[in-house]
Design a protein around this motif. Structure first.
Motif, PDB file in Angstrom:
ATOM      1  N   SER A   1      21.947  18.378  28.153  1.00 25.59           N
ATOM      2  CA  SER A   1      22.851  19.277  28.880  1.00 25.59           C
ATOM      3  C   SER A   1      24.307  18.941  28.583  1.00 25.59           C
ATOM      4  O   SER A   1      25.150  19.843  28.422  1.00 25.59           O
ATOM      5  CB  SER A   1      22.596  19.195  30.385  1.00 25.59           C
ATOM      6  OG  SER A   1      21.306  19.664  30.711  1.00 25.59           O
ATOM      7  N   ALA A   2      24.615  17.656  28.526  1.00 24.23           N
ATOM      8  CA  ALA A   2      25.989  17.239  28.257  1.00 24.23           C
ATOM      9  C   ALA A   2      26.438  17.682  26.868  1.00 24.23           C
ATOM     10  O   ALA A   2      27.565  18.156  26.687  1.00 24.23           O
ATOM     11  CB  ALA A   2      26.114  15.724  28.391  1.00 24.23           C
ATOM     12  N   VAL A   3      25.563  17.535  25.862  1.00 21.19           N
ATOM     13  CA  VAL A   3      25.891  17.958  24.501  1.00 21.19           C
ATOM     14  C   VAL A   3      26.087  19.472  24.451  1.00 21.19           C
ATOM     15  O   VAL A   3      27.032  19.977  23.824  1.00 21.19           O
ATOM     16  CB  VAL A   3      24.809  17.497  23.513  1.00 21.19           C
ATOM     17  CG1 VAL A   3      25.006  18.130  22.134  1.00 21.19           C
ATOM     18  CG2 VAL A   3      24.801  15.973  23.404  1.00 21.19           C
ATOM     19  N   GLU A   4      25.210  20.195  25.088  1.00 20.42           N
ATOM     20  CA  GLU A   4      25.307  21.657  25.107  1.00 20.42           C
ATOM     21  C   GLU A   4      26.616  22.099  25.762  1.00 20.42           C
ATOM     22  O   GLU A   4      27.326  22.972  25.247  1.00 20.42           O
ATOM     23  CB  GLU A   4      24.113  22.241  25.850  1.00 20.42           C
ATOM     24  CG  GLU A   4      24.000  23.746  25.758  1.00 20.42           C
ATOM     25  CD  GLU A   4      22.669  24.238  26.299  1.00 20.42           C
ATOM     26  OE1 GLU A   4      22.171  25.242  25.790  1.00 20.42           O
ATOM     27  OE2 GLU A   4      22.139  23.597  27.233  1.00 20.42           O
ATOM     28  N   ASP A   5      26.955  21.488  26.894  1.00 18.48           N
ATOM     29  CA  ASP A   5      28.187  21.838  27.590  1.00 18.48           C
ATOM     30  C   ASP A   5      29.414  21.481  26.756  1.00 18.48           C
ATOM     31  O   ASP A   5      30.404  22.234  26.727  1.00 18.48           O
ATOM     32  CB  ASP A   5      28.258  21.117  28.940  1.00 18.48           C
ATOM     33  CG  ASP A   5      27.232  21.618  29.942  1.00 18.48           C
ATOM     34  OD1 ASP A   5      26.657  22.702  29.696  1.00 18.48           O
ATOM     35  OD2 ASP A   5      26.994  20.916  30.942  1.00 18.48           O
ATOM     36  N   TYR A   6      29.355  20.336  26.074  1.00 23.74           N
ATOM     37  CA  TYR A   6      30.518  19.920  25.296  1.00 23.74           C
ATOM     38  C   TYR A   6      30.707  20.806  24.071  1.00 23.74           C
ATOM     39  O   TYR A   6      31.837  21.081  23.657  1.00 23.74           O
ATOM     40  CB  TYR A   6      30.397  18.462  24.874  1.00 23.74           C
ATOM     41  CG  TYR A   6      31.731  17.761  24.800  1.00 23.74           C
ATOM     42  CD1 TYR A   6      32.170  16.947  25.831  1.00 23.74           C
ATOM     43  CD2 TYR A   6      32.578  17.941  23.705  1.00 23.74           C
ATOM     44  CE1 TYR A   6      33.401  16.315  25.783  1.00 23.74           C
ATOM     45  CE2 TYR A   6      33.814  17.315  23.647  1.00 23.74           C
ATOM     46  CZ  TYR A   6      34.222  16.513  24.683  1.00 23.74           C
ATOM     47  OH  TYR A   6      35.457  15.902  24.641  1.00 23.74           O
ATOM     48  N   ALA A   7      29.611  21.264  23.481  1.00 25.64           N
ATOM     49  CA  ALA A   7      29.723  22.195  22.354  1.00 25.64           C
ATOM     50  C   ALA A   7      30.443  23.468  22.778  1.00 25.64           C
ATOM     51  O   ALA A   7      31.296  23.996  22.056  1.00 25.64           O
ATOM     52  CB  ALA A   7      28.341  22.499  21.791  1.00 25.64           C
ATOM     53  N   GLU A   8      30.115  23.954  23.968  1.00 26.16           N
ATOM     54  CA  GLU A   8      30.797  25.135  24.498  1.00 26.16           C
ATOM     55  C   GLU A   8      32.265  24.833  24.779  1.00 26.16           C
ATOM     56  O   GLU A   8      33.147  25.664  24.522  1.00 26.16           O
ATOM     57  CB  GLU A   8      30.097  25.616  25.762  1.00 26.16           C
ATOM     58  CG  GLU A   8      30.720  26.835  26.410  1.00 26.16           C
ATOM     59  CD  GLU A   8      30.629  28.089  25.570  1.00 26.16           C
ATOM     60  OE1 GLU A   8      31.309  29.080  25.905  1.00 26.16           O
ATOM     61  OE2 GLU A   8      29.895  28.086  24.550  1.00 26.16           O
ATOM     62  N   ARG A   9      32.530  23.642  25.284  1.00 24.03           N
ATOM     63  CA  ARG A   9      33.919  23.227  25.548  1.00 24.03           C
ATOM     64  C   ARG A   9      34.731  23.180  24.265  1.00 24.03           C
ATOM     65  O   ARG A   9      35.884  23.651  24.231  1.00 24.03           O
ATOM     66  CB  ARG A   9      33.896  21.857  26.215  1.00 24.03           C
ATOM     67  CG  ARG A   9      35.253  21.242  26.502  1.00 24.03           C
ATOM     68  CD  ARG A   9      35.021  19.927  27.254  1.00 24.03           C
ATOM     69  NE  ARG A   9      36.207  19.109  27.293  1.00 24.03           N
ATOM     70  CZ  ARG A   9      36.253  17.895  27.830  1.00 24.03           C
ATOM     71  NH1 ARG A   9      35.176  17.378  28.387  1.00 24.03           N
ATOM     72  NH2 ARG A   9      37.387  17.186  27.817  1.00 24.03           N
TER      73      ARG A   9
END
Length: 427
Positions: free
Chosen positions: A413-421
């Motif tokens: 989830s953290a990687v997915e959110d950071y990619a969007e960021r």
């Protein structure tokens, strides 16, 4: 303008070939060849199995090339004369003859991290095995193999690769490898960006000679070695090499702090629109991420805090140098081979303590974007690119690095959110 040759440069005659190198490229010519030049009794026969143009050019130049050392001022140039012969990979007969020669005492390798994982006749490991087989048949003089790629315990990695490749060979040959072939561990460090047309023009201006194979590098250079040289070695220490008993802590420092930061900047930096390392470390978000990465890595590193603090400061100076335009695209190649050694050990240690460190997450998110949106140079590209463009991409991509990562829902989830960021920050 005269072409660079030994007569035009008033260089000494080629030294007798006592070392062979596989992986003739810019890093070898900025590092191992420069160290070998410090000992006039040792010449190198250098081979490349990827490029036919470079050995042709070097042969026309009698093995010579110019090395531009760039800091923040005017670049300095010197002529390097350690390569006595340069060969394309198709020159198999000469390759076998060189490896069989009892005059040859060592083989150095710069074949990239991926090169140690591929075997077969046409691979670097296959070529080395063929050379060792010929040496055994010719009388079996001992030899030292010296890998110079960024892998933890690279001597042991090479030994394991050769053992695997030789599994079907005759017992006598396999026993000879165990008894007469030494595998030296090394740590190498010198930033060497790809050469540009402007670099060729600068070489001509600095030397007064036409050089079609110049190399650009930074002032800093490091070479640490641990192992045996049964037939001797060049006096590499004359050029600053150090011989130590245990490299583990230095390998860790270099892989995590320099290479890990490079990988972070290559993926997160490209996602934010940066093209070079010096540009990336001027970006406030990326500068903060680099410092955060070094903070996290310091918690798990083996060397004393004062050593790490000094190393960090020197890295920041090197990364910021305007004299070296180190392209992030060049660093981004072969991520599937680099990330497991450079990033994952620190990430695993942090997750074991239930922490979610931003910098490794940013690296993995940037890599995901790289695989999805950019031209990818990676031995596993055919597998990774479709996964990065599929549903549930973070989980599926990270599982190719380590199956256990796919079970870490918080990390995914953290990687997915950071990619969007990163995507939103890039605008």
């Amino acid at each position: 303008m005269a072409r660079l040759t030994r007569s035009a440069a008033r260089a000494r005659p080629p030294a007798p070939v006592r070392a062979v190198h596989i992986g003739l490229g810019a890093f070898h010519r900025a590092h191992q060849a420069v160290h070998t030049m410090a000992d006039p009794d040792w010449g190198i026969a250098a081979y490349t199995f990827r490029n036919t143009e470079l050995p042709r050019v070097l042969t026309e130049q009698d093995g010579l090339y110019s090395l531009q050392v760039r800091g923040d001022g005017e670049p300095q140039a010197e002529i390097v004369d350690a390569i006595s012969r340069a060969h394309p990979g198709s020159d198999i007969e000469q390759w076998l003859a060189d490896l069989a020669s009892p005059d040859v005492a060592l083989l150095t390798l710069t074949i990239t991290e991926a090169g140690y994982r591929a075997s077969g006749d046409g691979t670097a490991i296959g070529r080395v095995l063929a050379g060792l087989r010929e040496r055994h048949r010719a009388g079996g003089a001992p030899i030292a193999l010296v890998p110079c790629d960024n892998l933890p315990g690279n001597g042991g990695v090479l030994r394991a690769a050769i053992r695997t490749a030789a599994a079907g060979e005759e017992l006598a040959f396999r026993s000879w490898i165990e008894d007469h072939v030494s595998f030296v561990d090394t740590v190498v460090d010198r930033i060497t960006p790809a050469t540009t047309e402007q670099d060729i023009a600068t070489a001509a201006r600095l030397t007064g000679l036409e050089d079609r194979a110049p190399v650009v590098t930074e002032p800093f250079s490091e070479w640490l070695l641990a192992g045996d040289f049964p037939l001797g070695r060049p006096a590499w220490e004359n050029a600053g090499a150090r011989f130590v008993d245990d490299l583990a802590a230095y390998e860790q420092r270099k892989l995590w702090f320099l290479n890990g930061a490079h990988t972070l900047l290559a993926y997160a930096g490209a996602a934010l629109g940066c093209a070079t390392v010096d540009e990336a470390v001027q970006h406030p978000v990326l500068a903060s991420l680099a410092e955060s990465w070094w903070d996290v890595a310091s918690r798990h590193a083996a060397l004393p805090a004062e050593d790490l603090a000094d190393y960090r400061q020197r890295l920041l100076q090197r990364f910021s140098s305007r004299g070296i335009r180190h392209n992030l695209r060049q660093i981004a190649a072969d991520g599937s081979q680099k990330i497991p050694a450079r990033i994952l050990p620190v990430l695993r240690a942090e997750r074991a303590e239930r922490r979610m460190p931003e910098a490794p997450v940013a690296t993995l998110a940037g890599w995901l974007i790289h695989l999805r949106d950019r031209q990818v140079s990676d031995p596993r590209a055919d597998e990774l690119v479709p996964l990065a463009r599929s549903a549930d991409a973070p989980r599926r991509v990270l599982s190719t690095l380590d199956v256990s990562l796919a079970d870490d829902g918080e990390l995914i989830s953290a990687v997915e959110d950071y990619a969007e960021r990163l995507r939103l920050s890039a605008g």
